[in-house]
Structures are given as C-alpha cells and as structure tokens.
Design a protein around this motif. Structure first.
Motif, short mmCIF file in Angstrom:
data_model
loop_
_atom_site.label_atom_id
_atom_site.label_comp_id
_atom_site.label_asym_id
_atom_site.label_seq_id
_atom_site.Cartn_x
_atom_site.Cartn_y
_atom_site.Cartn_z
N LEU A 100 0.88 -1.18 0.00
CA LEU A 100 0.00 0.00 0.00
C LEU A 100 0.91 1.23 0.00
CD1 LEU A 100 -2.31 -1.16 2.96
CD2 LEU A 100 -2.43 -1.88 0.55
N TRP A 101 0.90 2.00 -1.06
CA TRP A 101 1.73 3.20 -1.13
C TRP A 101 1.02 4.33 -0.39
CZ3 TRP A 101 6.23 5.19 -1.37
CH2 TRP A 101 6.46 6.51 -1.77
N PHE A 102 1.47 4.60 0.81
CA PHE A 102 1.00 5.74 1.59
C PHE A 102 1.86 6.93 1.17
CE2 PHE A 102 -1.74 3.01 3.43
CZ PHE A 102 -1.74 2.76 4.79
N GLY A 103 1.39 7.60 0.11
CA GLY A 103 2.17 8.72 -0.42
C GLY A 103 1.57 10.04 0.00
N SER A 104 1.02 10.76 -0.95
CA SER A 104 0.44 12.09 -0.65
C SER A 104 -0.77 12.00 0.26
CB SER A 104 0.02 12.77 -1.94
OG SER A 104 1.12 13.01 -2.77
N PHE A 105 -1.56 10.91 0.12
CA PHE A 105 -2.87 10.88 0.79
C PHE A 105 -3.12 9.57 1.52
CE2 PHE A 105 -3.54 14.74 -1.26
CZ PHE A 105 -3.24 14.62 -2.60
N LYS A 106 -3.61 9.71 2.76
CA LYS A 106 -3.96 8.54 3.56
C LYS A 106 -5.13 8.92 4.46
CE LYS A 106 -3.77 5.10 6.64
NZ LYS A 106 -4.71 4.95 7.79
N ASN A 107 -6.28 8.30 4.21
CA ASN A 107 -7.52 8.63 4.94
C ASN A 107 -7.83 10.12 4.83
OD1 ASN A 107 -6.86 6.06 5.75
ND2 ASN A 107 -7.72 6.27 7.79
N GLY A 108 -7.62 10.66 3.63
CA GLY A 108 -7.96 12.05 3.39
C GLY A 108 -6.93 13.04 3.94
N LYS A 109 -5.84 12.53 4.52
CA LYS A 109 -4.81 13.42 5.08
C LYS A 109 -3.48 13.19 4.37
CE LYS A 109 -7.42 14.96 8.51
NZ LYS A 109 -7.91 16.36 8.54
N SER A 110 -2.48 14.05 4.72
CA SER A 110 -1.13 13.90 4.12
C SER A 110 -0.12 13.70 5.24
CB SER A 110 -0.79 15.15 3.30
OG SER A 110 -1.72 15.31 2.24
N THR A 111 -0.42 12.76 6.15
CA THR A 111 0.47 12.57 7.31
C THR A 111 1.67 11.68 6.98
OG1 THR A 111 -0.83 10.66 8.05
CG2 THR A 111 -1.46 12.83 8.91
N TYR A 112 1.65 11.02 5.83
CA TYR A 112 2.76 10.11 5.50
C TYR A 112 3.75 10.73 4.51
CZ TYR A 112 0.77 6.08 7.95
OH TYR A 112 0.32 5.21 8.91
N VAL A 113 3.58 12.02 4.21
CA VAL A 113 4.58 12.65 3.34
C VAL A 113 5.84 12.89 4.16
CG1 VAL A 113 2.75 13.72 1.97
CG2 VAL A 113 3.83 15.01 3.82
N PRO A 114 7.02 12.95 3.51
CA PRO A 114 8.27 13.14 4.28
C PRO A 114 8.32 14.50 4.97
CG PRO A 114 8.70 12.48 1.98
CD PRO A 114 7.26 12.82 2.07
N SER A 115 9.18 14.62 5.95
CA SER A 115 9.27 15.88 6.70
C SER A 115 9.63 17.05 5.78
CB SER A 115 10.33 15.74 7.81
OG SER A 115 11.56 15.31 7.22
N TRP A 116 10.50 16.78 4.77
CA TRP A 116 10.90 17.90 3.89
C TRP A 116 9.74 18.40 3.04
CZ3 TRP A 116 10.55 16.44 -1.30
CH2 TRP A 116 10.61 15.07 -1.57
N VAL A 117 8.67 17.62 2.99
CA VAL A 117 7.44 18.10 2.32
C VAL A 117 6.56 18.82 3.34
CG1 VAL A 117 5.33 17.41 1.10
CG2 VAL A 117 7.51 16.28 0.58
N LYS A 118 6.42 18.20 4.52
CA LYS A 118 5.54 18.75 5.56
C LYS A 118 5.91 20.19 5.93
CE LYS A 118 3.86 14.63 8.00
NZ LYS A 118 4.56 13.45 8.50
#
Ligand code: DGJ
Length: 566
Positions: A100-118
């Motif tokens: 399961l690629w938890f990339g930009s979106f997970k359950n409607g959120k973006s909590t799995y993007v890397p810190s340098w994105v956050k």
C-alpha cells in the motif's frame, strides 16, 4: 539502451470473457489476504512474529503499507532496507505481498509525506477548507492544484516500483500495489485554497465537459441522479464549475474527484512504467442513502455528504470519473466496513472491473461475507483489516481461508465459467424480529436449488458457503450451516431426490484433487430431503435423539436426480 520487455510471468490481470483473474507465477490466484495495522510493516523486526502467525491462519497474502516518509527521508535519498527485509521474510514464509503506497494521501490526510514536504508549504501548498464561520483553515492535506507534490510523489513511487522490479521480479512476492489510501477531502466538500479557486472559476476541461454532456446511460445510478440532467442546452461550452446547474456539494465532489484522478494517474503511470504490476486505489465508503446508519459515528468510515466522507474519493457517485481518468489503475477497490456488503460488491464490479476488497471487518460477520464476494462477484481477493493484532485462535478467517485454499482451483475455474457458482451467508438470527439473510432459490440449468440454514432441532446457526455447478447434474457444496433442496425444473418431473451425496477432502491443494471421506445419507439428508452442510456445533435443542452431526471438511459433492413422466 536496454529495452525491457514486460516479463510475461510477473503478476498480471487476465481477462477471460466477462471475468478478470489475477495471474501469479503463471496461474490464476485467489488472494486470501489480511491487511496489517497501519504501522506494522514499518518494522521487519515487528513482522518476524507476524508472518508465521498469518501463514498459520491460512492467509496467502499480506497487505502492508510502504510510506513516502520512510522511503525518501531526505529528498532524493531512498531507503528500502526495511522493505527488502520484509519482502524476503514474506517470501521465506510462503506469503505474497500487496504493498500500500502511503504517499500524498492517507484517509484524506497527508500525514505520511516526508518531513521535507511537511515543513515546506510554500513549495508544497496545502488544502484550505471552510470553518463553520466561513473563514479558511489550512489543514494537513497537500493541495492537488499545484504540481510540485504530484511530481515529487510520482518520482518517489516510480523509484519504489523500479526497486521492486530489481529485487523481486524474479520472485513475484509482491503481486499488486495500492496507490495512495482512501483519498478525499474531509471537513469540506472541496479545497478552497487560492489555486483551487482559480481552477474552480476556470472553464471545465473539455474532456470532462464532453463526458458530462454525453450519454450517461452506462454511468452509475448516483452519477446519473446528480448529473444526468446536464446537456449542451443547459451548459455553455466555456462553463466554469460555478456555472453547472446541479447540486453544489455534488459539483464540488465531482471537481475533487476529477482532479484527484488526474493527480493519481500521474503517480500511478510513473510507477506502471517502472514495473507494470496491477495497481489500484481504495475507497472509504460513504453512506449512499440505503446504508445510512446515523447511530454510527463517522470516524473512520461512513458519512452521508462529501466532506463527511472524503470528498473526491472513488465512491459510487463519482466512480465513473475515477475509472475514466485513471487508466493506469486496474480497478478501484471498496473498503467495506459499515455498508451493505453484497450491495457494495455489486457496485464495484461497475464497467466490468474486477472486485478486490482490500479492507473489511475481521470478525465472523465479515468472514462469512467473503463467500458471497468470491462465489457471486468473481472477487479476486479479500483482506480483513488489522489481521496482525488478532490472536491465531481468535481469528475466524483461519477456518474460512483454510477451506477456500483447499477449494481454490475449483473456485477459480468456476469464476472463469459464467453463472456456475453462487456464494452466500446466513447471519445469526436476531433475538426478535424478522430473520436476517432469509432462504433463497437459485437456478442452475435443469435444477432449482433452495438454500437455507442447515436443519437443527434447536437454534439455527449462522452459516456461509458456496455452490459450484461442476457438471449439469453435479454440484460442489462448500461451507457450513446451510442445506440445499433440489427441484427439477423439467415440467414433466414428478419427483426430485438425491442420487449421491459424498463428503470430500482435498488431497492436493495445487490441483484441488479430492477424495471421498464419507458417503452422506439418512439423517445427513433428513432421509433424502436435502443435502445438509452442518455447522461446527449444531444445536440439538434438547431433542433426545442426536440426529444432526457436526461439520468436518465443509466440502461435499451432491448429485440430484428426477423422475420424469414419459
Ligand atoms: C481505513 C484505512 O484505509 C486504514 O488504513 C485504517 O486507518 C482503517 N480505516 C481503520 O481506521
């Protein structure tokens, strides 16, 4: 230049008539899966005890998440160490994987993007939604109306898929990949950021407008209900989203679904080019009216309006848009927790797509229902969520998957043979009120089959199973807690009975070869009236004669016969 031809043996989907089957190691494959809790797959050490437990529960496939944050901790530096250890351990335990690629979106959120994105909202803008007072709130969701996040996600996903090809193409441990997870906007019907607003005020893209104004007879019912009235007279060629004459929330949902589809297509197509495994995305199911249960809090499922459930995700209201604008996804998959299971299975074979259920209930209630998915909707696989936090002896899927694994060759053959099988379930009888899951009748060629709970003198048990017509007069019965009464459909027939009823046991799982272990007759058919597939513990109800024997293999072959007036 190395021209890579696609290895014909890598996992792929094969269409046979109206049926699509997953081919793994060159053979049709039934996914008897389980999805891990969200954080389990991040640690190969944690998985050491999990894999053997899941293999002992008769799973053949594990669904585990690979996150963007763990994959690309610094921009351009990729780390697959944990993933590689997990792939090797799955392989060594005889298990396949769906990642399961938890990339930009997970359950409607973006909590799995890397810190340098956050921490870089200027480069990676975020969604803004309306608070109740109408002011704008910036939330932890990447906006899809800017390309930086899309390109960065696509690059990371393509790098993952390239890596999978390098380390696993020769083994096919990984058989499918889910792209993102339960996409959509929660808390509002659409993104209201400046970039989104500019797009919303712009003319609707011609490719979409043409679809909206075309014949929609093959679109889902909810889509036709929301947009069926649109035609060129009502919608000018340069219409913006504001100009559409439809329900505003539904327009917002369509706006998000269309743009999410374009975003995910960019990510999925980049991954497909690197390693063309079957790809899909999963959907948080809404309450489309018939399922609405206001007593259930909308926490991780349910919701009746866009924003209560992730607006823009591939629910039935916009499933056509997802299917039309994500050609690199092989199907859209429902997470079935709170909704009517049978209706949702039917919804997600729309446009002939294969049914895969990546998440569902992990209790007996959920386990019973997979027989209906496999037997009546050609489901390619099921996966109860949170499977790793169940103890082996409390895992109801062990029994169900054990029988399904034994019968898999017969089930796969039936799935490729139209109208030759049916799957069903009977829930616990409610203490009061009408019986749920009542008896029903099916017709297979010259036979009408009445299927109901198995006979007992005491309290009827729940049940589930499948019937496969193997020849005109031979039926394979699989499961527990049901019985079948045969009636000839020949108008000249004046009697129908049971010619033979044999309990079977598989002796070779690879071929499904069976041996007869008991000849069933007498009490086991109520003296020839019906073929009983008993439950594990039939309730004798205090009747002084114990006529109802318990289940053993859950597998039998029955041949009815009819006497016909000449
Ligand atoms: C659905 C999500 O897809 C899963 O990852 C998990 O969060 C479950 N909900 C349970 O909350």
């Amino acid at each position: 230049m190395i021209t890579r031809t696609t290895n014909p043996d890598i996992p792929h989907l094969r269409r046979t008539g109206d049926t699509t089957q997953l081919i793994v190691d060159g053979q049709p494959f039934l996914i008897l899966g389980g999805e891990l809790q969200n954080s389990s797959f991040s640690s190969s050490h944690f998985m050491e005890d999990v894999y053997p437990k899941l293999a002992a529960a008769n799973l053949n496939t594990v669904l585990g998440s690979v996150s963007w944050e763990q994959t690309e901790p610094e921009e351009g530096r990729f780390d697959f160490a944990e993933l590689d250890r997990n792939i090797l351990a799955a392989r060594n335990n005889g298990l396949k994987l769906v990642l399961l690629w938890f990339g930009s979106f997970k359950n409607g959120k973006s909590t799995y993007v890397p810190s340098w994105v956050k921490i870089n909202p200027r480069r990676f803008p975020r969604v803004q939604t309306h608070r109740k007072d109408g002011t704008l709130e910036t939330i932890e969701v990447l906006s899809i109306f800017d390309t930086a996040a899309q390109k960065a996600d696509a690059k990371a996903f393509a790098t993952l898929m390239k890596h999978l090809r390098e380390v696993d193409e020769a083994h096919s441990t990984v058989i499918m990949v889910q792209v993102e997870n339960e996409i959509g906007i929660l808390g509002d019907s659409r993104d209201r950021s400046h970039a989104a607003e500019v797009r919303y005020k712009s003319p609707i893209p011609e490719e979409l407008l043409r679809i909206l104004l075309s014949d929609k007879s093959n679109f889902t019912g909810p889509f036709r209900r929301n947009f069926g009235q649109l035609d060129a007279d009502a919608v000018p060629a340069d219409a913006s989203w504001y100009d559409l004459p439809a329900d505003r929330q539904r327009i917002d949902e369509l706006f998000m679904a269309y743009h999410y589809s374009l975003y995910v297509e960019q990510v999925a197509s980049a991954g497909k080019r690197a390693y063309p495994l079957p790809l899909y995305t999963n959907v948080w199911q809404n309450y489309g009216g018939e399922d609405n249960d206001p007593s259930v809090p909308t926490v991780v499922g349910g919701g009746g309006t866009p924003g209560d459930y992730p607006s823009g995700g591939g629910v039935e209201e916009v499933l056509d848009i997802w299917q039309l604008f994500t050609p690199s996804l092989d199907f859209i998959a429902p997470d079935i927790y709170l909704n009517d299971y049978s209706k949702t299975c039917a919804k997600y074979t729309h446009r002939g797509q294969p049914l895969f259920i990546p998440e569902q209930r992990r209790d007996e209630y959920g386990a019973r229902r997979i027989w209906h998915a496999f037997g009546s909707h050609n489901c390619i696989g099921t996966a109860p969520f949170g499977i790793d936090s169940l103890d082996l002896d409390e895992n109801p899927f062990k029994a169900h998957y054990g029988l399904l694994a034994d019968a898999a060759p017969h089930i796969l053959h039936a799935q490729a043979t139209p109208s030759s099988s049916a799957g069903f379930f009977f829930d616990d009888l409610p203490p009061t009120g009408p019986a749920t899951s009542p008896p029903f009748t099916l017709t297979f060629g010259p036979w009408s089959l009445k299927i109901e709970r198995s006979f007992v003198f005491g309290h009827p048990s729940p049940g589930s199973g499948m019937i496969i017509q193997q020849t005109q007069n031979t039926f394979l019965l699989l499961g527990w807690g049901f019985q079948v009464t045969f009636t000839s459909t020949n108008p000249a027939a004046y009697f129908t009975g049971i010619l033979r009823f044999e309990e079977k046991q598989v002796v070779d799982r690879a071929t499904g070869a069976m041996r007869t272990v008991r000849l069933l007759n007498g009490d086991e058919t109520q003296s020839g009236r019906f073929a009983i597939m008993p439950s594990a513990k039939p309730d004798y109800g205090g009747f002084p004669i114990c006529v109802t024997v318990p289940a053993r293999t859950g597998m039998a072959v029955c041949e009815p016969y009819a006497l016909v007036r000449k």
